[in-house]
Design a protein around this motif. Structure first.
Motif, PDB file in Angstrom:
ATOM      1  N   SER A   1     157.166 -24.747 -79.143  1.00  0.00           N
ATOM      2  CA  SER A   1     156.068 -24.380 -78.516  1.00  0.00           C
ATOM      3  C   SER A   1     154.968 -25.067 -79.116  1.00  0.00           C
ATOM      4  CB  SER A   1     155.720 -22.658 -78.707  1.00  0.00           C
ATOM      5  OG  SER A   1     156.979 -22.089 -78.313  1.00  0.00           O
ATOM      6  N   VAL A   2     154.976 -25.298 -80.440  1.00  0.00           N
ATOM      7  CA  VAL A   2     153.834 -26.087 -81.143  1.00  0.00           C
ATOM      8  C   VAL A   2     153.904 -27.479 -80.705  1.00  0.00           C
ATOM      9  CG1 VAL A   2     153.116 -26.934 -83.234  1.00  0.00           C
ATOM     10  CG2 VAL A   2     153.697 -24.457 -83.015  1.00  0.00           C
ATOM     11  N   LEU A   3     155.028 -27.939 -80.531  1.00  0.00           N
ATOM     12  CA  LEU A   3     155.058 -29.474 -80.208  1.00  0.00           C
ATOM     13  C   LEU A   3     154.774 -29.505 -78.704  1.00  0.00           C
ATOM     14  CD1 LEU A   3     158.531 -30.759 -81.596  1.00  0.00           C
ATOM     15  CD2 LEU A   3     156.326 -31.220 -82.241  1.00  0.00           C
ATOM     16  N   GLY A   4     155.020 -28.566 -77.977  1.00  0.00           N
ATOM     17  CA  GLY A   4     154.598 -28.485 -76.429  1.00  0.00           C
ATOM     18  C   GLY A   4     152.821 -28.486 -76.331  1.00  0.00           C
ATOM     19  N   VAL A   5     152.621 -27.750 -76.965  1.00  0.00           N
ATOM     20  CA  VAL A   5     150.897 -27.589 -76.916  1.00  0.00           C
ATOM     21  C   VAL A   5     150.188 -29.237 -77.518  1.00  0.00           C
ATOM     22  CG1 VAL A   5     148.889 -26.696 -78.164  1.00  0.00           C
ATOM     23  CG2 VAL A   5     150.871 -24.982 -77.410  1.00  0.00           C
ATOM     24  N   LEU A   6     151.105 -29.599 -78.481  1.00  0.00           N
ATOM     25  CA  LEU A   6     150.515 -30.748 -79.033  1.00  0.00           C
ATOM     26  C   LEU A   6     150.629 -32.169 -77.719  1.00  0.00           C
ATOM     27  CD1 LEU A   6     149.135 -32.600 -81.227  1.00  0.00           C
ATOM     28  CD2 LEU A   6     151.550 -32.859 -82.095  1.00  0.00           C
ATOM     29  N   GLN A   7     151.772 -31.911 -77.291  1.00  0.00           N
ATOM     30  CA  GLN A   7     152.148 -32.756 -75.992  1.00  0.00           C
ATOM     31  C   GLN A   7     151.390 -32.920 -75.013  1.00  0.00           C
ATOM     32  OE1 GLN A   7     156.066 -32.074 -74.136  1.00  0.00           O
ATOM     33  NE2 GLN A   7     154.929 -32.569 -72.345  1.00  0.00           N
ATOM     34  N   THR A   8     150.999 -31.523 -74.688  1.00  0.00           N
ATOM     35  CA  THR A   8     150.068 -31.136 -73.599  1.00  0.00           C
ATOM     36  C   THR A   8     148.610 -31.767 -73.712  1.00  0.00           C
ATOM     37  OG1 THR A   8     151.360 -29.197 -73.019  1.00  0.00           O
ATOM     38  CG2 THR A   8     149.154 -29.275 -71.861  1.00  0.00           C
ATOM     39  N   TRP A   9     148.045 -31.503 -75.138  1.00  0.00           N
ATOM     40  CA  TRP A   9     146.749 -31.874 -75.432  1.00  0.00           C
ATOM     41  C   TRP A   9     146.484 -33.381 -75.101  1.00  0.00           C
ATOM     42  CZ3 TRP A   9     144.872 -35.129 -79.782  1.00  0.00           C
ATOM     43  CH2 TRP A   9     143.402 -34.680 -79.675  1.00  0.00           C
ATOM     44  N   ILE A  10     147.730 -34.250 -75.860  1.00  0.00           N
ATOM     45  CA  ILE A  10     147.734 -35.587 -75.767  1.00  0.00           C
ATOM     46  C   ILE A  10     147.804 -36.260 -74.275  1.00  0.00           C
ATOM     47  CG2 ILE A  10     148.788 -37.660 -76.628  1.00  0.00           C
ATOM     48  CD1 ILE A  10     149.459 -36.264 -79.135  1.00  0.00           C
ATOM     49  N   SER A  11     148.701 -35.735 -73.598  1.00  0.00           N
ATOM     50  CA  SER A  11     148.933 -36.251 -72.541  1.00  0.00           C
ATOM     51  C   SER A  11     147.803 -35.966 -71.342  1.00  0.00           C
ATOM     52  CB  SER A  11     150.177 -35.569 -71.783  1.00  0.00           C
ATOM     53  OG  SER A  11     150.119 -34.279 -71.886  1.00  0.00           O
ATOM     54  N   THR A  12     147.192 -34.589 -71.658  1.00  0.00           N
ATOM     55  CA  THR A  12     146.088 -34.365 -70.637  1.00  0.00           C
ATOM     56  C   THR A  12     144.886 -35.323 -71.019  1.00  0.00           C
ATOM     57  OG1 THR A  12     146.704 -32.125 -70.595  1.00  0.00           O
ATOM     58  CG2 THR A  12     144.662 -32.628 -69.808  1.00  0.00           C
ATOM     59  N   ARG A  13     144.599 -35.569 -72.317  1.00  0.00           N
ATOM     60  CA  ARG A  13     143.550 -36.391 -72.697  1.00  0.00           C
ATOM     61  C   ARG A  13     143.900 -37.603 -72.152  1.00  0.00           C
ATOM     62  NH1 ARG A  13     139.305 -36.261 -76.132  1.00  0.00           N
ATOM     63  NH2 ARG A  13     138.545 -38.278 -76.886  1.00  0.00           N
ATOM     64  N   VAL A  14     144.850 -38.204 -72.314  1.00  0.00           N
ATOM     65  CA  VAL A  14     145.241 -39.683 -71.649  1.00  0.00           C
ATOM     66  C   VAL A  14     145.019 -39.716 -70.267  1.00  0.00           C
ATOM     67  CG1 VAL A  14     147.029 -41.209 -71.363  1.00  0.00           C
ATOM     68  CG2 VAL A  14     146.819 -40.218 -73.464  1.00  0.00           C
ATOM     69  N   GLY A  15     145.496 -38.581 -69.578  1.00  0.00           N
ATOM     70  CA  GLY A  15     145.356 -38.634 -68.105  1.00  0.00           C
ATOM     71  C   GLY A  15     143.908 -38.480 -67.669  1.00  0.00           C
ATOM     72  N   GLN A  16     143.082 -37.609 -68.214  1.00  0.00           N
ATOM     73  CA  GLN A  16     141.554 -37.591 -67.876  1.00  0.00           C
ATOM     74  C   GLN A  16     140.893 -38.855 -68.298  1.00  0.00           C
ATOM     75  OE1 GLN A  16     140.204 -35.196 -66.402  1.00  0.00           O
ATOM     76  NE2 GLN A  16     142.010 -33.998 -66.062  1.00  0.00           N
ATOM     77  N   GLU A  17     141.249 -39.544 -69.280  1.00  0.00           N
ATOM     78  CA  GLU A  17     140.614 -40.891 -69.669  1.00  0.00           C
ATOM     79  C   GLU A  17     140.961 -41.881 -68.485  1.00  0.00           C
ATOM     80  OE1 GLU A  17     141.590 -41.992 -73.550  1.00  0.00           O
ATOM     81  OE2 GLU A  17     140.374 -40.644 -74.425  1.00  0.00           O
ATOM     82  N   VAL A  18     142.091 -41.869 -68.024  1.00  0.00           N
ATOM     83  CA  VAL A  18     142.835 -42.594 -66.825  1.00  0.00           C
ATOM     84  C   VAL A  18     141.851 -42.404 -65.663  1.00  0.00           C
ATOM     85  CG1 VAL A  18     144.408 -43.521 -65.378  1.00  0.00           C
ATOM     86  CG2 VAL A  18     144.851 -43.215 -67.672  1.00  0.00           C
ATOM     87  N   MET A  19     141.708 -40.968 -65.228  1.00  0.00           N
ATOM     88  CA  MET A  19     141.037 -40.671 -64.110  1.00  0.00           C
ATOM     89  C   MET A  19     139.384 -40.934 -64.285  1.00  0.00           C
ATOM     90  SD  MET A  19     142.928 -38.802 -62.112  1.00  0.00           S
ATOM     91  CE  MET A  19     141.619 -38.045 -61.019  1.00  0.00           C
ATOM     92  N   HIS A  20     138.964 -41.019 -65.451  1.00  0.00           N
ATOM     93  CA  HIS A  20     137.445 -41.488 -65.764  1.00  0.00           C
ATOM     94  C   HIS A  20     137.366 -42.883 -65.318  1.00  0.00           C
ATOM     95  CE1 HIS A  20     133.963 -42.422 -67.806  1.00  0.00           C
ATOM     96  NE2 HIS A  20     134.641 -43.146 -68.573  1.00  0.00           N
ATOM     97  N   ARG A  21     138.266 -43.729 -66.276  1.00  0.00           N
ATOM     98  CA  ARG A  21     138.124 -45.101 -65.874  1.00  0.00           C
ATOM     99  C   ARG A  21     138.462 -45.585 -64.275  1.00  0.00           C
ATOM    100  NH1 ARG A  21     135.429 -48.105 -66.993  1.00  0.00           N
ATOM    101  NH2 ARG A  21     135.258 -47.418 -68.963  1.00  0.00           N
ATOM    102  N   LEU A  22     139.195 -44.609 -63.615  1.00  0.00           N
ATOM    103  CA  LEU A  22     139.595 -44.997 -62.379  1.00  0.00           C
ATOM    104  C   LEU A  22     138.396 -44.730 -61.385  1.00  0.00           C
ATOM    105  CD1 LEU A  22     141.799 -46.216 -60.445  1.00  0.00           C
ATOM    106  CD2 LEU A  22     142.738 -43.843 -60.075  1.00  0.00           C
TER     107      LEU A  22
END
Length: 593
Positions: free
Chosen positions: A90-111
């Motif tokens: 569960s802890v690893l899942g929260v950390l994974q979601t935070w990193i992946s969502t941040r990366v995705g949002q940065e890609v969306m922002h750049r696009l």
């Protein structure tokens, strides 16, 4: 009720080809600058999947050993281990979601930023031939529709693929015979997923077109100009019907998108549900049981459920990626638009304040894209620094087109325009905007205060400089009489002001930049005679030492020009002063009469 035109088979084929043309490598390149955080996410996913695989084996020991033997210490340790596995994953899942969502949002922002930036580089001609709502829809609806794919696809693939592989390995370790029964469902699942993906891709393209139509209707129908037009022409009912028809079509497309292949995937769910029954049957038959324990059977069944969940998710991700190709195709189409008026490859940097303002128009010809007839043909004019050139002629003669070329809103098809001997195409666009100021017949004001509208031309301008520009444009007293003075909101597109007031504000905004060259395209056309005279006096004072090109239908505004050029069907037919042209008794004299 009017309905939007249906998409023809040829259009549908073209859209499908466009979507198929999108390269997955190009989509992957969007994540190029995020390799490190993605690598961390993948490492977390692999670790989480491996740790989670311990649970079925702990469960088998609980059922086969700890409970039958009444081994309390072992039972407590196994249960604690199961809780620990759940907590760590569960802890690893929260950390994974935070990193992946941040990366995705940065890609969306750049696009989003890349599309907006590229559209800012497009010429005025692009926006005259493209619906405003269509442009907005690409940035909001299309990029917004890609959000789930961009933000979660990479991690979802890694997570589900790792889980599927790890689960399959654990299942084989428990019982290779039962594993064969579980994995037999793979080929039909992959086949059906591919069929569903192809179906949704076509529907997605149609849905985004309908969303763009809806956006256009909103832009045209709810802007202040659109509302005034519909009220004065009594077309509100027809506009509502048009909106209703487009919205109704969206319902149909959304339903088709959500239900596309649903029956096929439902059949896969039935097959997945039948697999446990087949496993229990195999475990009960002497030929296939092979001394299998209850703990092994329960653990294997749990693993089998864990296999189908990520497998289904993996197949759904494939469907989402394929259907989202239509969205990527629409975005990349805009990103691939050629820039008609681009920054120079080898820019010539000059101090705008040091520019004299000698303007030469050398054998300029210009043809609008898609037109066969040239708007300007062989224009040759020289405007010495500080002089005034007036362009006159009937509507459609090419006056405004020539003015737009001087401001480099477009580039000549042939010939060139220079300032101080430098081709306009060699100036950085930002420098050229400081050198050439434009006041057009169509004034656009931002929905903000009067002060910020003026400061938009020069962000570092002081309040004193803003007031001085307003005084020069004969608009200071008007602003001072407003309830909040310079802090008064102008309203949407400045509709709280009259046409003449808006033009004087636009004049003040341009003068605040203090350009060396002025292009006045019907700049006083909306002013009454008294106001026009006052503004013209201000222009006469401010034009000293500056080069001014004036475009006007009112010949009274060009009498004192140093030179007048008469255009007819894109060609210069006469040049001279007001008096000499009257004596010549040609086209200018006819226009005067």
């Amino acid at each position: 009720m009017p309905r939007p035109p249906e998409i023809s088979p040829s259009q549908r084929a073209a859209e499908k080809a466009q979507a198929e043309h999108v390269s997955l490598r190009r989509i992957g390149a969007l994540f190029r600058h995020h390799r490190t955080p993605l690598a961390v996410v993948v490492a977390i996913i692999v670790a989480s999947s491996i740790i989670a695989m311990a649970s079925p084996f702990l469960l088998r020991e609980v059922i086969d050993v700890a409970i039958p033997d009444q081994d309390v210490p072992l039972l407590v340790g196994l249960v604690a281990g199961m809780v620990g596995v759940a907590a760590v994953t569960s802890v690893l899942g929260v950390l994974q979601t935070w990193i992946s969502t941040r990366v995705g949002q940065e890609v969306m922002h750049r696009l989003r930023t890349d599309v907006f930036t590229h559209l800012q580089r497009q010429s005025v001609a692009f926006f005259t031939r493209t619906r405003t709502g269509e442009v907005q829809s690409r940035i909001t609806n299309d990029i917004g529709g890609m959000q789930s794919v961009v933000t979660s696809t990479a991690t979802s693939i890694a997570s589900n693929l790792t889980t599927t592989v790890a689960t399959a390995v654990a299942m084989i370790a428990l019982s290779w015979k039962l594993s064969l029964i579980s994995l037999v469902v793979m080929p039909p699942a992959i086949y059906l997923s591919r069929k569903v993906a192809a179906l949704r891709r076509v529907i997605t393209m149609q849905r985004q077109r309908a969303l763009a139509d809806l956006n256009v209707t909103i832009e045209e129908g709810l802007s202040i100009s659109g509302v005034q037009l519909s009220k004065t022409l009594g077309t509100a009912g027809a506009l509502i019907d048009r909106f209703d028809a487009t919205s109704q079509r969206l319902i149909d497309l959304q339903l088709r998108s959500d239900l596309a292949g649903r029956w096929r995937m439902a059949s896969m769910t039935v097959i997945f549900a039948a697999i446990p029954a087949a496993i229990y049957l195999s475990a009960g038959l002497p030929a296939t049981a092979g001394g299998m324990t209850i703990g092994t059977l329960v653990a294997f069944t749990a693993l089998q459920q864990n296999l189908f969940r990520p497998l289904t998710s993996l197949l759904n991700v494939g469907v989402s990626i394929t259907s989202s190709l239509a969205l990527f195709a629409r975005i990349f189409e805009y990103l691939d638009l050629p820039v008609e008026v681009d920054e120079p490859a080898d820019p010539v940097h000059v101090d705008p304040a040091a520019v004299r303002g000698d303007v030469r128009i050398e054998n300029v010809t210009f043809t609008y894209p898609g037109n066969d007839t040239a708007a300007l043909v062989g224009i040759d004019l020289t405007v010495p620094a500080g002089d005034t050139l007036a362009l006159v002629g009937e509507t459609g003669s090419g006056k405004s087109t020539l003015g737009s070329l001087v401001a480099r809103l477009a580039d000549p098809t042939a010939g060139r325009i220079t300032i101080d001997g430098i081709d306009l195409r060699h100036f950085p666009l930002e420098d050229l905007a400081k050198i050439v100021g434009v006041v057009s017949q169509e004034t656009y004001l931002l929905h903000t205060t009067v002060r910020e509208n003026l400061r938009y031309a020069r962000p570092d301008a002081t309040d004193e400089q803003i007031e001085a520009a307003a005084r020069a444009a004969q608009v200071h007293e008007l602003i001072a009489s407003l309830p909040d003075g310079y802090d008064t909101m102008v309203g949407s597109r400045g509709h709280r002001f009259s046409g003449g007031e808006k033009q004087r504000l636009a004049i003040a905004r341009t003068l605040l930049r203090n350009p060396r060259v002025l292009v006045l395209d019907e700049a006083t056309s909306a002013l009454d005679t008294t106001t026009e005279r006052a503004v013209q006096q201000a222009f006469d004072e401010l034009a000293r030492g500056r080069t001014t090109i004036t475009i006007a239908h009112r010949l009274s505004t060009v009498r004192d020009a140093d030179r007048i050029a008469v255009l007819d069907h894109g060609r210069i037919v006469e040049t001279g002063t007001h008096e000499s042209l009257l004596e010549h008794d040609g086209r200018y004299a006819a226009l005067t009469r």
